[in-house]
Write a protein that holds these residues in place. Sequence first.
Motif, PDB file in Angstrom:
ATOM      1  N   LEU A 131     -13.075  17.003 -40.412  1.00 14.52           N
ATOM      2  CA  LEU A 131     -13.738  17.471 -39.193  1.00 14.52           C
ATOM      3  C   LEU A 131     -15.117  16.837 -39.034  1.00 14.52           C
ATOM      4  O   LEU A 131     -15.484  16.390 -37.937  1.00 14.52           O
ATOM      5  CB  LEU A 131     -13.868  18.997 -39.226  1.00 14.52           C
ATOM      6  N   ASP A 132     -15.883  16.778 -40.110  1.00 17.76           N
ATOM      7  CA  ASP A 132     -17.215  16.167 -40.055  1.00 17.76           C
ATOM      8  C   ASP A 132     -17.117  14.693 -39.679  1.00 17.76           C
ATOM      9  O   ASP A 132     -17.883  14.199 -38.840  1.00 17.76           O
ATOM     10  CB  ASP A 132     -17.900  16.323 -41.415  1.00 17.76           C
ATOM     11  N   LYS A 133     -16.147  14.011 -40.261  1.00 18.47           N
ATOM     12  CA  LYS A 133     -15.929  12.594 -39.947  1.00 18.47           C
ATOM     13  C   LYS A 133     -15.586  12.412 -38.475  1.00 18.47           C
ATOM     14  O   LYS A 133     -16.100  11.512 -37.797  1.00 18.47           O
ATOM     15  CB  LYS A 133     -14.805  12.047 -40.835  1.00 18.47           C
TER      16      LYS A 133
ATOM     17  N   LYS B 148     -15.261  10.017 -30.976  1.00 25.00           N
ATOM     18  CA  LYS B 148     -13.938   9.866 -30.352  1.00 25.00           C
ATOM     19  C   LYS B 148     -13.699  10.870 -29.229  1.00 25.00           C
ATOM     20  O   LYS B 148     -12.840  10.655 -28.379  1.00 25.00           O
ATOM     21  CB  LYS B 148     -12.838  10.016 -31.405  1.00 25.00           C
ATOM     22  N   LEU B 149     -14.455  11.961 -29.231  1.00 25.92           N
ATOM     23  CA  LEU B 149     -14.277  12.995 -28.212  1.00 25.92           C
ATOM     24  C   LEU B 149     -15.598  13.161 -27.469  1.00 25.92           C
ATOM     25  O   LEU B 149     -16.352  14.109 -27.692  1.00 25.92           O
ATOM     26  CB  LEU B 149     -13.845  14.309 -28.862  1.00 25.92           C
ATOM     27  N   ALA B 150     -15.873  12.234 -26.560  1.00 24.81           N
ATOM     28  CA  ALA B 150     -17.144  12.245 -25.834  1.00 24.81           C
ATOM     29  C   ALA B 150     -17.285  13.526 -25.028  1.00 24.81           C
ATOM     30  O   ALA B 150     -16.365  13.936 -24.316  1.00 24.81           O
ATOM     31  CB  ALA B 150     -17.213  11.030 -24.913  1.00 24.81           C
ATOM     32  N   GLY B 151     -18.439  14.173 -25.185  1.00 24.29           N
ATOM     33  CA  GLY B 151     -18.720  15.366 -24.397  1.00 24.29           C
ATOM     34  C   GLY B 151     -18.325  16.671 -25.039  1.00 24.29           C
ATOM     35  O   GLY B 151     -18.480  17.733 -24.441  1.00 24.29           O
ATOM     36  N   ALA B 152     -17.785  16.625 -26.253  1.00 24.46           N
ATOM     37  CA  ALA B 152     -17.365  17.862 -26.909  1.00 24.46           C
ATOM     38  C   ALA B 152     -17.328  17.681 -28.418  1.00 24.46           C
ATOM     39  O   ALA B 152     -17.263  16.554 -28.922  1.00 24.46           O
ATOM     40  CB  ALA B 152     -15.986  18.292 -26.403  1.00 24.46           C
ATOM     41  N   THR B 153     -17.380  18.777 -29.121  1.00 26.31           N
ATOM     42  CA  THR B 153     -17.179  18.780 -30.561  1.00 26.31           C
ATOM     43  C   THR B 153     -16.106  19.810 -30.891  1.00 26.31           C
ATOM     44  O   THR B 153     -15.839  20.718 -30.105  1.00 26.31           O
ATOM     45  CB  THR B 153     -18.470  19.140 -31.322  1.00 26.31           C
TER      46      THR B 153
ATOM     47  N   ILE C 166      -4.414  14.485 -37.910  1.00 23.28           N
ATOM     48  CA  ILE C 166      -3.392  14.363 -36.870  1.00 23.28           C
ATOM     49  C   ILE C 166      -3.713  15.268 -35.692  1.00 23.28           C
ATOM     50  O   ILE C 166      -3.606  14.876 -34.525  1.00 23.28           O
ATOM     51  CB  ILE C 166      -1.993  14.688 -37.449  1.00 23.28           C
ATOM     52  N   MET C 167      -4.133  16.501 -35.988  1.00 21.78           N
ATOM     53  CA  MET C 167      -4.483  17.447 -34.932  1.00 21.78           C
ATOM     54  C   MET C 167      -5.685  16.952 -34.129  1.00 21.78           C
ATOM     55  O   MET C 167      -5.684  16.989 -32.894  1.00 21.78           O
ATOM     56  CB  MET C 167      -4.793  18.808 -35.550  1.00 21.78           C
ATOM     57  N   LEU C 168      -6.705  16.459 -34.818  1.00 20.46           N
ATOM     58  CA  LEU C 168      -7.894  15.963 -34.137  1.00 20.46           C
ATOM     59  C   LEU C 168      -7.597  14.713 -33.317  1.00 20.46           C
ATOM     60  O   LEU C 168      -8.134  14.533 -32.222  1.00 20.46           O
ATOM     61  CB  LEU C 168      -8.996  15.671 -35.158  1.00 20.46           C
TER      62      LEU C 168
ATOM     63  N   GLY D 269      -8.453  14.743 -24.586  1.00 20.41           N
ATOM     64  CA  GLY D 269      -9.814  14.809 -24.066  1.00 20.41           C
ATOM     65  C   GLY D 269     -10.386  16.216 -24.104  1.00 20.41           C
ATOM     66  O   GLY D 269      -9.723  17.164 -24.538  1.00 20.41           O
ATOM     67  N   PRO D 270     -11.628  16.383 -23.646  1.00 20.54           N
ATOM     68  CA  PRO D 270     -12.337  17.669 -23.741  1.00 20.54           C
ATOM     69  C   PRO D 270     -11.651  18.825 -23.026  1.00 20.54           C
ATOM     70  O   PRO D 270     -11.896  19.983 -23.348  1.00 20.54           O
ATOM     71  CB  PRO D 270     -13.706  17.367 -23.107  1.00 20.54           C
ATOM     72  N   ASP D 271     -10.798  18.528 -22.053  1.00 13.82           N
ATOM     73  CA  ASP D 271     -10.127  19.590 -21.302  1.00 13.82           C
ATOM     74  C   ASP D 271      -8.770  19.956 -21.908  1.00 13.82           C
ATOM     75  O   ASP D 271      -7.886  20.458 -21.216  1.00 13.82           O
ATOM     76  CB  ASP D 271      -9.946  19.173 -19.838  1.00 13.82           C
ATOM     77  N   VAL D 272      -8.617  19.699 -23.185  1.00 10.91           N
ATOM     78  CA  VAL D 272      -7.358  19.969 -23.873  1.00 10.91           C
ATOM     79  C   VAL D 272      -6.968  21.446 -23.764  1.00 10.91           C
ATOM     80  O   VAL D 272      -7.815  22.332 -23.811  1.00 10.91           O
ATOM     81  CB  VAL D 272      -7.456  19.543 -25.360  1.00 10.91           C
ATOM     82  N   THR D 273      -5.679  21.681 -23.590  1.00 11.19           N
ATOM     83  CA  THR D 273      -5.123  23.028 -23.569  1.00 11.19           C
ATOM     84  C   THR D 273      -4.074  23.142 -24.669  1.00 11.19           C
ATOM     85  O   THR D 273      -3.699  22.145 -25.289  1.00 11.19           O
ATOM     86  CB  THR D 273      -4.447  23.331 -22.224  1.00 11.19           C
ATOM     87  N   ARG D 274      -3.580  24.320 -24.900  1.00 14.62           N
ATOM     88  CA  ARG D 274      -2.536  24.500 -25.914  1.00 14.62           C
ATOM     89  C   ARG D 274      -1.299  23.681 -25.553  1.00 14.62           C
ATOM     90  O   ARG D 274      -0.688  23.044 -26.420  1.00 14.62           O
ATOM     91  CB  ARG D 274      -2.178  25.985 -26.039  1.00 14.62           C
ATOM     92  N   SER D 275      -0.940  23.694 -24.289  1.00 14.80           N
ATOM     93  CA  SER D 275       0.249  22.960 -23.837  1.00 14.80           C
ATOM     94  C   SER D 275       0.069  21.456 -23.974  1.00 14.80           C
ATOM     95  O   SER D 275       0.948  20.753 -24.473  1.00 14.80           O
ATOM     96  CB  SER D 275       0.553  23.323 -22.383  1.00 14.80           C
ATOM     97  N   SER D 276      -1.091  20.950 -23.542  1.00 15.12           N
ATOM     98  CA  SER D 276      -1.315  19.501 -23.614  1.00 15.12           C
ATOM     99  C   SER D 276      -1.466  19.031 -25.054  1.00 15.12           C
ATOM    100  O   SER D 276      -1.066  17.926 -25.405  1.00 15.12           O
ATOM    101  CB  SER D 276      -2.546  19.102 -22.795  1.00 15.12           C
TER     102      SER D 276
END
Length: 372
Positions: A55-57, A63-68, A311-313, A320-327
Motif C-alpha cells: 500500500l505504501d509503495k 498511479k492513482l492521481a487525485g486519490a489515495t 492486484i487489488m490496487l 480511477g478515483p471514481d471506482v465502485t464495487r461493481s467497477s
Amino acid sequence: MKMKNFIFGIAAMVIVLVASTAFAEKKIMLGYSLPLTGSHAQYGEVFRNSAKLQLDKFNKSGKLAGATVEITYEDSKSDPKEAINIARKFVDNEQIVGVLGDFTSTVSMAAGRVYGMEGMPQLSQTASHPDFTKVGNCQFRNITTQAYEGPFVAKWAEGLGFKKFAIIAIQNDWGISAAENFEKGIKDLGGEITAVEYFNPGNRDFRSILTKVARDKPEAIYLCMMYEEGAMVLQQKKQLGIKTAIFGTSSLYSPKLIELAGDSADDLLLSTTFMCDSPEPNVVEFVSAYKKNYGSEPNMFAAQAYDAVGIMLDAIAKVGPDVTRSSLRDALAQTKDYPGVTGATTFDPETREPVKGLARLKVENGSFALVN
C-alpha cells in the motif's frame, strides 16, 4: 473596480485551492479480514506486514492521481462467525469498495456468502478450496487450488518412482480438499493410497498417527497442514525412526518450518508459488523491503498477501478515483499477467480462477532448494 476584481480574484483562487485540496484528499477504502489473534495470528501478521508495504509503495507511485487508498484491518480470529460479522460491517460501510482475505478457505467462504449477496469484490490470498470462487461471482484468489496442486505433486512423486502413499491432513475444509485431490491424482496415475488420517486443529502429538500409517508400509507420506504442525510431524517422525519419504502442500513452505523442525526437515519435498532467494528483481525488492521493515524473511504467505494487495490496487488504478464495487469487480476479472512475486497472475474472466504455475522444492542441509 480594481479592488472588486482583486477580491473576486482572491475568492476564485481560494475556491480552486479548496476544490483541489478536497480532490487530492479523496480516500478509497479497502477492508482486510485476517486473523490477528488466536491460533493463526502469525499468518495475519505477515499478511498485514505485506499489505502495508504494498500500500505504501502504491500510494507513493502516483498511479492513482487525485486519490489515495487506505486499508482497514479487522481481526477475524480465523473464526467463520467473526468473519461473517466483519463482512456485514464492511458491506455496510459505503466507503469500502473491496475486501481482502480471509486466511482459511472455511472462513473465506463463510464471509464470501455475505460479500457475494452484496456485490462486494473479495480477493483471498490463500483460500485454495476449489469451491471458494463458486460462492458467488465476486470471489477471486491469487493462489492455485488444491484441485491443481494435489495432482501436480502426485505427478511429480510418481515420476520419482513412488507408488504407495499415506496422507495426513488437518480436519477442515481445506485439509479435506487437499487430501482428496492428492488421492485422486495418485489413483488417476495408477498409484495406491494406504491410509488417510485426519487430525483436529490444534493437535500437537502425531506419534499415534505416524505409527498407524507406517504399519501399512507406504513409500511416501503426503502432509496437508500448516508449517507448525508440519514441523512437529517431521520431528516426531524422526524420533520414531520412520524413514518414509515426505511430500507436502505449499503451506509448509516457510523459514519457520526449518527453524522449528531443524534437521528433521531435510529431504522434505513440496511445491510452492514463491522462492525467497529468487533472483527476479521484483522478488529481490520485496524480500529486501520486508527484511528492512520487519527483521525477517518473508514466507510464501507474506508473498501471497503482497501480490493480492497489489492486484487489488492495480485494478483500482485502472478504474480511477471514481471506482465502485461493481467497477472494481469487473476490473479484477480482467487482470492479465500481473507481475507478482509469486509469478504472473491472470484471472479467467468467467471462473475468476488464477492461471499460475508451481515450483518444486526440497529441503537440503537446512535450506529450501529448487528442484528442476
